[in-house]
Design a protein around this motif. Structure first.
Motif, PDB file in Angstrom:
ATOM      1  N   THR A 144       0.820  -1.221   0.000  1.00  0.00           N
ATOM      2  CA  THR A 144       0.000   0.000   0.000  1.00  0.00           C
ATOM      3  C   THR A 144       0.857   1.277   0.000  1.00  0.00           C
ATOM      4  O   THR A 144       2.019   1.255   0.398  1.00  0.00           O
ATOM      5  CB  THR A 144      -0.928   0.002   1.232  1.00  0.00           C
ATOM      6  N   TRP A 146       1.359   5.649   0.934  1.00  0.00           N
ATOM      7  CA  TRP A 146       1.344   6.384   2.199  1.00  0.00           C
ATOM      8  C   TRP A 146       0.139   7.293   2.380  1.00  0.00           C
ATOM      9  O   TRP A 146      -0.119   7.775   3.467  1.00  0.00           O
ATOM     10  CB  TRP A 146       2.624   7.230   2.339  1.00  0.00           C
ATOM     11  N   LYS A 170       2.429  -5.374   3.527  1.00  0.00           N
ATOM     12  CA  LYS A 170       3.569  -4.446   3.589  1.00  0.00           C
ATOM     13  C   LYS A 170       3.067  -3.019   3.378  1.00  0.00           C
ATOM     14  O   LYS A 170       2.686  -2.627   2.280  1.00  0.00           O
ATOM     15  CB  LYS A 170       4.602  -4.761   2.501  1.00  0.00           C
ATOM     16  N   SER A 224       2.302   4.057  -7.191  1.00  0.00           N
ATOM     17  CA  SER A 224       2.587   4.810  -8.413  1.00  0.00           C
ATOM     18  C   SER A 224       2.600   3.894  -9.643  1.00  0.00           C
ATOM     19  O   SER A 224       2.744   2.674  -9.537  1.00  0.00           O
ATOM     20  CB  SER A 224       3.935   5.508  -8.266  1.00  0.00           C
ATOM     21  N   THR A 227       5.981   1.793 -10.086  1.00  0.00           N
ATOM     22  CA  THR A 227       6.068   0.581  -9.256  1.00  0.00           C
ATOM     23  C   THR A 227       5.060  -0.457  -9.744  1.00  0.00           C
ATOM     24  O   THR A 227       5.373  -1.652  -9.832  1.00  0.00           O
ATOM     25  CB  THR A 227       5.791   0.920  -7.768  1.00  0.00           C
ATOM     26  N   MET A 246      -3.409   2.822  -9.427  1.00  0.00           N
ATOM     27  CA  MET A 246      -2.239   3.689  -9.588  1.00  0.00           C
ATOM     28  C   MET A 246      -2.629   5.162  -9.695  1.00  0.00           C
ATOM     29  O   MET A 246      -3.506   5.610  -8.986  1.00  0.00           O
ATOM     30  CB  MET A 246      -1.429   3.179 -10.770  1.00  0.00           C
ATOM     31  N   CYS A 279      -5.271  10.141  -4.943  1.00  0.00           N
ATOM     32  CA  CYS A 279      -5.216   9.678  -6.333  1.00  0.00           C
ATOM     33  C   CYS A 279      -6.422  10.192  -7.109  1.00  0.00           C
ATOM     34  O   CYS A 279      -6.374  10.278  -8.330  1.00  0.00           O
ATOM     35  CB  CYS A 279      -5.152   8.162  -6.370  1.00  0.00           C
ATOM     36  N   GLU A 378       0.855  13.500 -13.189  1.00  0.00           N
ATOM     37  CA  GLU A 378       0.372  13.491 -11.805  1.00  0.00           C
ATOM     38  C   GLU A 378       1.410  14.172 -10.910  1.00  0.00           C
ATOM     39  O   GLU A 378       2.571  13.777 -10.890  1.00  0.00           O
ATOM     40  CB  GLU A 378       0.149  12.057 -11.319  1.00  0.00           C
TER      41      GLU A 378
HETATM   42  P1  NAD Z   1       4.963   3.967  -4.536  1.00  0.00           P
HETATM   43  O1  NAD Z   1       4.677   3.256  -5.811  1.00  0.00           O
HETATM   44  O2  NAD Z   1       6.262   4.635  -4.392  1.00  0.00           O
HETATM   45  O3  NAD Z   1       4.883   2.941  -3.310  1.00  0.00           O
HETATM   46  C1  NAD Z   1       3.727   2.170  -3.085  1.00  0.00           C
HETATM   47  C2  NAD Z   1       4.135   0.923  -2.295  1.00  0.00           C
HETATM   48  O4  NAD Z   1       4.953   0.088  -3.129  1.00  0.00           O
HETATM   49  C3  NAD Z   1       4.955   1.220  -1.046  1.00  0.00           C
HETATM   50  O5  NAD Z   1       4.563   0.348  -0.014  1.00  0.00           O
HETATM   51  C4  NAD Z   1       6.365   0.933  -1.503  1.00  0.00           C
HETATM   52  O6  NAD Z   1       7.238   0.605  -0.435  1.00  0.00           O
HETATM   53  C5  NAD Z   1       6.137  -0.261  -2.415  1.00  0.00           C
HETATM   54  N1  NAD Z   1       7.225  -0.502  -3.373  1.00  0.00           N
HETATM   55  C6  NAD Z   1       8.050   0.418  -3.942  1.00  0.00           C
HETATM   56  N2  NAD Z   1       8.928  -0.205  -4.753  1.00  0.00           N
HETATM   57  C7  NAD Z   1       8.644  -1.527  -4.725  1.00  0.00           C
HETATM   58  C8  NAD Z   1       9.202  -2.695  -5.365  1.00  0.00           C
HETATM   59  N3  NAD Z   1      10.231  -2.606  -6.216  1.00  0.00           N
HETATM   60  N4  NAD Z   1       8.656  -3.889  -5.104  1.00  0.00           N
HETATM   61  C9  NAD Z   1       7.595  -3.997  -4.269  1.00  0.00           C
HETATM   62  N5  NAD Z   1       7.046  -2.953  -3.620  1.00  0.00           N
HETATM   63  C10 NAD Z   1       7.557  -1.720  -3.850  1.00  0.00           C
HETATM   64  O7  NAD Z   1       3.736   4.970  -4.284  1.00  0.00           O
HETATM   65  P2  NAD Z   1       3.560   6.042  -3.095  1.00  0.00           P
HETATM   66  O8  NAD Z   1       4.507   7.172  -3.348  1.00  0.00           O
HETATM   67  O9  NAD Z   1       3.590   5.344  -1.770  1.00  0.00           O
HETATM   68  O10 NAD Z   1       2.056   6.526  -3.333  1.00  0.00           O
HETATM   69  C11 NAD Z   1       1.701   7.553  -4.212  1.00  0.00           C
HETATM   70  C12 NAD Z   1       1.087   6.974  -5.474  1.00  0.00           C
HETATM   71  O11 NAD Z   1      -0.007   6.132  -5.141  1.00  0.00           O
HETATM   72  C13 NAD Z   1       0.513   8.039  -6.392  1.00  0.00           C
HETATM   73  O12 NAD Z   1       0.891   7.766  -7.719  1.00  0.00           O
HETATM   74  C14 NAD Z   1      -0.992   7.870  -6.242  1.00  0.00           C
HETATM   75  O13 NAD Z   1      -1.769   8.266  -7.333  1.00  0.00           O
HETATM   76  C15 NAD Z   1      -1.103   6.415  -5.990  1.00  0.00           C
HETATM   77  N6  NAD Z   1      -2.382   6.098  -5.349  1.00  0.00           N
HETATM   78  C16 NAD Z   1      -3.348   5.494  -6.097  1.00  0.00           C
HETATM   79  C17 NAD Z   1      -4.576   5.198  -5.553  1.00  0.00           C
HETATM   80  C18 NAD Z   1      -5.643   4.527  -6.370  1.00  0.00           C
HETATM   81  O14 NAD Z   1      -6.505   3.910  -5.787  1.00  0.00           O
HETATM   82  N7  NAD Z   1      -5.600   4.605  -7.679  1.00  0.00           N
HETATM   83  C19 NAD Z   1      -4.828   5.511  -4.219  1.00  0.00           C
HETATM   84  C20 NAD Z   1      -3.824   6.131  -3.472  1.00  0.00           C
HETATM   85  C21 NAD Z   1      -2.592   6.413  -4.050  1.00  0.00           C
END
Ligand code: NAD
Length: 476
Positions: A144, A146, A170, A224, A227, A246, A279, A378
């Motif tokens: 998930t 943050w 996680k 994101s 990821t 995402m 998001c 975004e």
């Molecule tokens: P992020 O992709 O950086 O991280 C999300 C999760 O993935 C974290 O727990 C992170 O530790 C984990 N992660 C990162 N690299 C990884 C890897 N190589 N392998 C496995 N896990 C990994 O995103 P963020 O910065 O935490 O959140 C912001 C993003 O989330 C924005 O793009 C936002 O639009 C999106 N978001 C989308 C929704 C939706 O429902 N569409 C809702 C909330 C947030």
């Protein structure tokens, strides 16, 4: 120090991470254990071991546990809401509302556990009956972001458990506090050891083990696009079921016939509340020329009056940006907007408050075009732009010209345009005279195009991801 939950035991980490308050970076919210690869494998093993007995424990046992988790979240919404606001930076009101939402979600899925069913059909062969049932997928990995540290874990964990799966969870690095509090509540709900596991730690370590383990049969991720794309490729290697939520670049269309008060309210609410870190936030207002000047003036007035400050102060409407990296990204986009030729009407500057925090005045650009980066990418902060257009048809074209398709809104008093927009807007969630952000918990959530991949989350539609269908033939 708060530890990880692995196989029913609270386990020390391989290292420790400090949880810092973005409203006051001199305050440490807590210390949290960070799992390594082998502890993650232990959690996956424990989940695999425990899953069959949970699947056969019966729907009443599962409903009872979920009901208890939901009730405790609702009862403790004030203190857990304050914790959430301290670590993520959204206002106390937003933090409390999010915890309450998580409680309602667990209660909803307590009911859904009881409503699990199937179908019995006649076969095309005489004497044979056909039954269609739903079974748990097995061990589910949950990763998930943050920005909703309680609600997003809740809307993945609750259906996973309701339908008889075990979970390896996680959370995002920046918000271990809410995740730990949720794990603590789940650990006391009567769920057998190993059914639910918490592994806090880095995406590249903990997340990597989850996505590469053949024992994890389904992976539900929100985060994101970058990821998500990486996880989808990895998950395909061992045929995991995958669900990705995402990014978004959600448009709010304002037509000449809109009620201006409603339009301004939808714009400010949708773009700037929760510090724009949603998001589903509206980050581009696509505005018809007849109402454009009045809309820009009223939004600017509203944005200037927003009170930005410490998340826990009662007068604060907009909390800090979550951390220094996100703040840098927001500031960079504000510079890009200026260089591209959009007009910065208000905001965009750093603010000093009583405590040292990541305070940014919400930035509102006018006279942007659909081609500019601030109107296409975004940003994930309190930054929005207005794009003037001539006709409804042009507005729809600009709105649809995006790699994303999560949420989209229109403000209009015309039934004709509202109906057309709902039919022709490429998005998962269409809003008429309501903000693009802010959804119900008993109906599906998700998008199209680059915003989502896999089946829908939330409501009754969640069953699709967290179960697998079996067809059985019986000759009597
Ligand atoms: P992020 O992709 O950086 O991280 C999300 C999760 O993935 C974290 O727990 C992170 O530790 C984990 N992660 C990162 N690299 C990884 C890897 N190589 N392998 C496995 N896990 C990994 O995103 P963020 O910065 O935490 O959140 C912001 C993003 O989330 C924005 O793009 C936002 O639009 C999106 N978001 C989308 C929704 C939706 O429902 N569409 C809702 C909330 C947030």
């Amino acid at each position: 120090m708060k530890r990880n939950l692995i196989g029913g035991e609270w386990v020390e980490g391989a290292s420790v991470r400090l949880n810092i308050n973005p409203s006051d970076i001199d305050e440490v919210v807590g210390e949290y254990a960070q799992a390594d690869a082998s502890q993650t494998l232990d959690a996956i093993g424990a989940a695999r071991h425990a899953q069959r007995s949970w699947a056969t424990s019966g729907i009443q046992a599962r409903a009872n546990a979920l009901e208890q988790i939901g009730s405790e979240l609702l009862a403790r919404q004030q203190d857990l809401g304050a914790l959430l606001s301290r670590e993520e930076g959204k206002t106390l009101a937003e933090g409390v509302a999010e915890v309450a939402r998580a409680g309602q979600i667990f209660r909803f899925f307590a009911g859904e556990a009881l409503r699990s069913g199937g179908e019995k059909l006649p076969s095309v062969r005489a004497q044979v009956d056909v039954e269609i049932t739903r079974e748990p997928v097995g061990v589910v990995g949950i990763i998930t972001p943050w920005n909703f540290p309680m609600a997003i874990p809740a809307w993945k964990i609750a259906p996973a458990l309701a339908y008889g799966n075990s979970v390896v969870f996680k959370p995002a690095d920046l918000v271990p506090g809410s995740a730990w509090a949720l794990a603590d509540i789940i650990s006391r709900s009567g769920i057998p050891a190993g059914v639910f596991n918490l592994v806090m730690g880095r995406g590249s370590i903990v997340g990597n083990e989850i996505v590469n383990s053949a024992d994890i049969r389904a992976l539900s991720f929100t985060g994101s696009v970058g990821t998500g794309r990486h996880l989808a490729q990895m998950a395909a290697m061992n045929f995991k079921k995958i669900q990705l939520e995402m990014g978004g670049k959600n448009p709010l269309v304002i037509l000449d016939d809109a009620d201006l008060d409603i339009a301004v309210d939808c714009a400010i609410q949708g773009a700037f509340y929760s510090t724009g870190q949603r998001c589903t936030a509206s980050s581009r207002f696509i505005v018809q020329k007849g109402i454009y000047e009045r809309f820009v003036e009223r939004v600017a007035e509203g944005v200037r009056s927003l009170s930005v400050g410490h998340a826990l102060e009662s007068t604060t409407q907009i909390g800090p940006v979550v951390d220094g990296d996100q703040l840098d990204a927001d500031l960079q986009y504000i510079e890009i907007g200026k260089q591209e030729g959009a007009k910065l009407v208000c905001g965009g500057e750093l603010l000093e408050r009583r405590t040292r925090g990541h305070f940014l005045a919400p930035a509102f650009f006018a006279d942007a075009s659909g081609e500019m980066r601030i109107a296409r990418e975004e940003i994930f902060g309190p930054v929005a732009c207005a794009v003037p257009v001539g006709t409804y048809e042009e507005a729809l074209e600009v709105a649809n010209d995006s790699e994303f398709g999560l949420s989209a809104g229109i403000c209009t008093t015309s039934l004709k345009y509202a109906t057309h927009f709902k039919r022709h807007m490429q998005c998962g969630m269409a809003m008429v005279n309501v903000p693009t952000a802010g959804v119900d918990y008993h109906v599906p959530f998700g998008g199209t195009k680059g915003s989502s991949y896999g089946s829908r989350e939330q409501g009754r539609y969640a069953v699709e991801f967290f179960t697998t269908v079996k067809t059985a033939y019986t000759q009597a």
